[in-house]
Motif scaffolding. Sequence first.
Motif, PDB file in Angstrom:
ATOM      1  N   THR A 227       0.833  -1.205   0.000  1.00  0.00           N
ATOM      2  CA  THR A 227       0.000   0.000   0.000  1.00  0.00           C
ATOM      3  C   THR A 227       0.868   1.255   0.000  1.00  0.00           C
ATOM      4  OG1 THR A 227      -1.770  -1.130   1.179  1.00  0.00           O
ATOM      5  CG2 THR A 227      -1.744   1.265   1.332  1.00  0.00           C
ATOM      6  N   VAL A 228       0.517   2.217  -0.833  1.00  0.00           N
ATOM      7  CA  VAL A 228       1.219   3.502  -0.801  1.00  0.00           C
ATOM      8  C   VAL A 228       0.207   4.629  -0.581  1.00  0.00           C
ATOM      9  CG1 VAL A 228       3.167   2.808  -2.251  1.00  0.00           C
ATOM     10  CG2 VAL A 228       1.129   3.768  -3.320  1.00  0.00           C
ATOM     11  N   LEU A 229       0.651   5.669   0.123  1.00  0.00           N
ATOM     12  CA  LEU A 229      -0.199   6.825   0.403  1.00  0.00           C
ATOM     13  C   LEU A 229       0.346   8.047  -0.314  1.00  0.00           C
ATOM     14  CD1 LEU A 229      -0.584   6.586   4.293  1.00  0.00           C
ATOM     15  CD2 LEU A 229      -1.850   5.369   2.528  1.00  0.00           C
ATOM     16  N   HIS A 230      -0.508   8.678  -1.101  1.00  0.00           N
ATOM     17  CA  HIS A 230      -0.135   9.931  -1.735  1.00  0.00           C
ATOM     18  C   HIS A 230      -0.999  11.043  -1.176  1.00  0.00           C
ATOM     19  CE1 HIS A 230       2.619   8.434  -4.775  1.00  0.00           C
ATOM     20  NE2 HIS A 230       1.800   7.405  -4.951  1.00  0.00           N
ATOM     21  N   LEU A 231      -0.381  12.169  -0.884  1.00  0.00           N
ATOM     22  CA  LEU A 231      -1.152  13.329  -0.463  1.00  0.00           C
ATOM     23  C   LEU A 231      -1.326  14.236  -1.681  1.00  0.00           C
ATOM     24  CD1 LEU A 231      -2.486  14.987   1.823  1.00  0.00           C
ATOM     25  CD2 LEU A 231      -0.289  16.129   2.128  1.00  0.00           C
ATOM     26  N   VAL A 232      -2.574  14.545  -1.998  1.00  0.00           N
ATOM     27  CA  VAL A 232      -2.860  15.430  -3.124  1.00  0.00           C
ATOM     28  C   VAL A 232      -3.067  16.838  -2.580  1.00  0.00           C
ATOM     29  CG1 VAL A 232      -4.360  15.855  -5.099  1.00  0.00           C
ATOM     30  CG2 VAL A 232      -3.975  13.510  -4.316  1.00  0.00           C
ATOM     31  N   THR A 233      -2.369  17.805  -3.155  1.00  0.00           N
ATOM     32  CA  THR A 233      -2.458  19.167  -2.637  1.00  0.00           C
ATOM     33  C   THR A 233      -2.351  20.155  -3.788  1.00  0.00           C
ATOM     34  OG1 THR A 233      -1.517  20.711  -1.028  1.00  0.00           O
ATOM     35  CG2 THR A 233       0.021  19.249  -2.141  1.00  0.00           C
ATOM     36  N   GLN A 234      -2.410  21.426  -3.478  1.00  0.00           N
ATOM     37  CA  GLN A 234      -2.280  22.456  -4.511  1.00  0.00           C
ATOM     38  C   GLN A 234      -1.202  23.456  -4.102  1.00  0.00           C
ATOM     39  OE1 GLN A 234      -5.779  24.049  -6.351  1.00  0.00           O
ATOM     40  NE2 GLN A 234      -6.825  22.065  -6.342  1.00  0.00           N
ATOM     41  N   PRO A 235      -0.655  24.196  -5.079  1.00  0.00           N
ATOM     42  CA  PRO A 235       0.481  25.065  -4.771  1.00  0.00           C
ATOM     43  C   PRO A 235       0.067  26.409  -4.168  1.00  0.00           C
ATOM     44  CG  PRO A 235       0.000  25.139  -7.117  1.00  0.00           C
ATOM     45  CD  PRO A 235      -0.981  24.183  -6.508  1.00  0.00           C
ATOM     46  N   TYR A 236      -0.230  26.414  -2.881  1.00  0.00           N
ATOM     47  CA  TYR A 236      -0.496  27.700  -2.224  1.00  0.00           C
ATOM     48  C   TYR A 236       0.317  27.789  -0.938  1.00  0.00           C
ATOM     49  CZ  TYR A 236      -3.758  24.947   0.539  1.00  0.00           C
ATOM     50  OH  TYR A 236      -4.308  23.990   1.340  1.00  0.00           O
ATOM     51  N   ALA A 237       0.351  28.986  -0.350  1.00  0.00           N
ATOM     52  CA  ALA A 237       1.294  29.261   0.736  1.00  0.00           C
ATOM     53  C   ALA A 237       1.100  28.367   1.955  1.00  0.00           C
ATOM     54  CB  ALA A 237       1.192  30.728   1.145  1.00  0.00           C
ATOM     55  N   GLY A 238      -0.147  28.062   2.303  1.00  0.00           N
ATOM     56  CA  GLY A 238      -0.388  27.282   3.515  1.00  0.00           C
ATOM     57  C   GLY A 238      -0.095  25.798   3.350  1.00  0.00           C
ATOM     58  N   ALA A 239       0.070  25.344   2.107  1.00  0.00           N
ATOM     59  CA  ALA A 239       0.173  23.913   1.853  1.00  0.00           C
ATOM     60  C   ALA A 239       1.366  23.232   2.543  1.00  0.00           C
ATOM     61  CB  ALA A 239       0.188  23.637   0.350  1.00  0.00           C
ATOM     62  N   PRO A 240       2.574  23.843   2.518  1.00  0.00           N
ATOM     63  CA  PRO A 240       3.701  23.150   3.153  1.00  0.00           C
ATOM     64  C   PRO A 240       3.451  22.845   4.635  1.00  0.00           C
ATOM     65  CG  PRO A 240       4.505  24.906   1.755  1.00  0.00           C
ATOM     66  CD  PRO A 240       3.008  25.063   1.824  1.00  0.00           C
ATOM     67  N   ALA A 241       2.853  23.790   5.371  1.00  0.00           N
ATOM     68  CA  ALA A 241       2.563  23.545   6.792  1.00  0.00           C
ATOM     69  C   ALA A 241       1.575  22.391   6.930  1.00  0.00           C
ATOM     70  CB  ALA A 241       2.003  24.813   7.436  1.00  0.00           C
ATOM     71  N   ASP A 242       0.582  22.341   6.027  1.00  0.00           N
ATOM     72  CA  ASP A 242      -0.393  21.248   6.073  1.00  0.00           C
ATOM     73  C   ASP A 242       0.283  19.907   5.832  1.00  0.00           C
ATOM     74  OD1 ASP A 242      -2.221  23.249   6.357  1.00  0.00           O
ATOM     75  OD2 ASP A 242      -3.032  23.111   4.314  1.00  0.00           O
ATOM     76  N   VAL A 243       1.246  19.884   4.895  1.00  0.00           N
ATOM     77  CA  VAL A 243       1.946  18.636   4.581  1.00  0.00           C
ATOM     78  C   VAL A 243       2.755  18.164   5.785  1.00  0.00           C
ATOM     79  CG1 VAL A 243       3.765  17.595   3.173  1.00  0.00           C
ATOM     80  CG2 VAL A 243       2.042  19.056   2.103  1.00  0.00           C
ATOM     81  N   ALA A 244       3.464  19.093   6.407  1.00  0.00           N
ATOM     82  CA  ALA A 244       4.274  18.726   7.568  1.00  0.00           C
ATOM     83  C   ALA A 244       3.378  18.184   8.684  1.00  0.00           C
ATOM     84  CB  ALA A 244       5.073  19.936   8.053  1.00  0.00           C
ATOM     85  N   ALA A 245       2.257  18.849   8.912  1.00  0.00           N
ATOM     86  CA  ALA A 245       1.334  18.404   9.965  1.00  0.00           C
ATOM     87  C   ALA A 245       0.760  17.029   9.631  1.00  0.00           C
ATOM     88  CB  ALA A 245       0.209  19.428  10.147  1.00  0.00           C
ATOM     89  N   PHE A 246       0.449  16.819   8.348  1.00  0.00           N
ATOM     90  CA  PHE A 246      -0.119  15.541   7.924  1.00  0.00           C
ATOM     91  C   PHE A 246       0.879  14.406   8.143  1.00  0.00           C
ATOM     92  CE2 PHE A 246      -1.239  12.559   4.344  1.00  0.00           C
ATOM     93  CZ  PHE A 246      -2.409  12.092   4.910  1.00  0.00           C
ATOM     94  N   ARG A 247       2.151  14.657   7.800  1.00  0.00           N
ATOM     95  CA  ARG A 247       3.167  13.615   7.999  1.00  0.00           C
ATOM     96  C   ARG A 247       3.279  13.237   9.467  1.00  0.00           C
ATOM     97  NH1 ARG A 247       8.444  15.707   6.259  1.00  0.00           N
ATOM     98  NH2 ARG A 247       9.192  13.739   7.072  1.00  0.00           N
ATOM     99  N   GLU A 248       3.234  14.255  10.323  1.00  0.00           N
ATOM    100  CA  GLU A 248       3.326  14.005  11.759  1.00  0.00           C
ATOM    101  C   GLU A 248       2.129  13.157  12.224  1.00  0.00           C
ATOM    102  OE1 GLU A 248       5.790  14.420  13.705  1.00  0.00           O
ATOM    103  OE2 GLU A 248       4.594  13.602  15.368  1.00  0.00           O
TER     104      GLU A 248
END
Lengths: 347, 316
Positions: A227-248
């Motif tokens: 199984t692999v997990l991909h996070l789908v997101t869009q290129p906006y300013a808040g996205a990197p913080a969301d990605v870091a929080a999601f990984r945690e």
Amino acid sequence: VTPRVIVCCGVGGAGKTTAAAAIGLALAQQGQRAVVLTIDPARRLADALGLEHLGNQPRPVKADASGTLHALMLDRKATFDELVRKHSADPETGRRLLANPYYAAVSTRLTGSHEYMACEKLQQLAEAGEWDAIVLDTPPAQHAIDFFRAPERVRRVFEQGVLAALVNPGRGIVGTATRQGLKVMERIAGESVLQDIAEFFRLVQGLAGALRERNQAVYQLLRSDRTVLHLVTQPYAGAPADVAAFREMLREEDLRLDGLIVNRVVLPPRLARPLDPSRLPPMPADLADALLALPSRVDANARAHAAAVSRLSAAAGGVPVASLPELPGGVRSLEGLAELVPYLPAV
Amino acid sequence: LKLWDRGLVVVTGKGGVGKSTVAAALALAASRAGKRAAVVELYGQSKIAATFGLDGRSYAERPLAGVVDVMSITPYEALDDFGHRKLKMDAIVRLLFKNRVMTAFIDAVPGLHDLLQLGKIENLLNEPSGSDPHYDLLVVDAPATGHGVTLLASARTMSEMSRVGPFHDLAKIIERQLEDPKRTAVVVVTLPEDLPVSETLELLDQLGDERALVGTVVVNGVRDEAIPASGDWERVRQDLAASPDPDLRELLRLADGQVERQTLERAAVGRLDAGVSAVLGRRVAVAKLPRVEPHDVGPSDVQALADALYAQLVNA
């Protein structure tokens, strides 16, 4: 053989459905028997795949591929009903459960029941033995992590010890606090709700074992190396913080992120040197002005997106990052999906 | 009746369409009309506050851009509030209220999370206590689930499930607020693209009694027409396509994409303009908001959107 599972997570509107459909198509093009499970209650994927009505069971998609592509749209209520019919102690218990008002509300409106049924459907597909790969689009959610947390929360509702005390208030050891709590509940919710809930818990007791087993199976499937997990997101300013929080949050759930898919990225114009009016063919001045202004407009967006993508890559902690280009008018057909395939992460 | 003359405006729409931005812009537009307005984020969201540079979240109101307030509420805080207000409970019962029985219970009852938050909103609007601020208008940023319509249905779910008791009473009060088009408006936010427009029209078509509440539909992210309509375009296209200069062919690729987008957008917006009134059987304004490029929205963008909304809705 356990099929591969590719999960596309992300908040509502990120483009999960599009990404999942494109991955399904890519797998079919590789010769695999792929099935895409979409959750979105709207007809988005059905439209993109040229299917009038997706059902709760896989239907074939006419894709130009050496493998096969199927798609289905989760019907949460139908899936819940199937589960009850299949695992109830006897048909009469199943019928009474299906008719219980609290069950009706739980199966259609309880927060998390969408996620729970998506997992049930995933498990059904995994057990069917007909698929090499299952691509999962996750329900629209405020938080991408909801998909991994909600099913267990909902299942716990089914065997909630405290609420189960309603079934037999006299039996078992019920503490003073709980008895008081039940009284408060009765005061605020009204007796009839409690009666429905009590009947629900009486009926559902026979199911609890099967539900727990199935949750356990999905839990392991989501954590298997297939199984692999991909996070789908869009290129906006808040996205990197969301990605870091999601990984945690994934780490807390004993899961890991395998890739990031950045959707609707504007790519820079490919010009050898800046344009000026002398290079243009004859045309009205307003048209010439508009055309000459176009590359810098596109470029400004492309630069902002490139900066956002590189911040996203940093936040993604070394997992592969795929940028899907923004298509004029969005993805509206199988051909549109096929255009995205070269940009997808390796699957 | 203008949109902001109702006490409650619920902003709905699918994820990613810019509901939060539109909700904030609506509150600001209402303040331009002289209303004391606040925007309410549910489930502990704090996107609007963050757009205006406010850290974290707060159940208590905080000022936004000096003229409106913002608050972020959760079902648990709303329940606590409800306990204080309605149940007149003593300290021991209140402690029980916060224990695991209650948490399990409110998690297990469908729609209760929504209902409790609506209860807080209704209370703030209709019977603020001495220390609470008094608002003319509350703008609610609905969750994306089920296009935000599940929120509106939560009161009915509860009054169907429970036939007596405080939750039933609360549900009845909220039902009365939500079924009155003079007191409540629904704003549906969408994008100027084919599928979102189709989904919005489907949504309007599937709405039951809530149809009467739809005050306006907002198309968010409308691009300006970067390439002017021109009778010369076909000829210019061919000249560019035939040019030996690769830069001109790249320019044509960009222009074709732009023209295709414009054409599709214009068609989608046109379909929405015609469809909304046809589906609802009455004339309903479709407001258009310009796209903020690139994606990041700041306070000055929201102010500009508020100006655009005010201008379009003040005479609607």
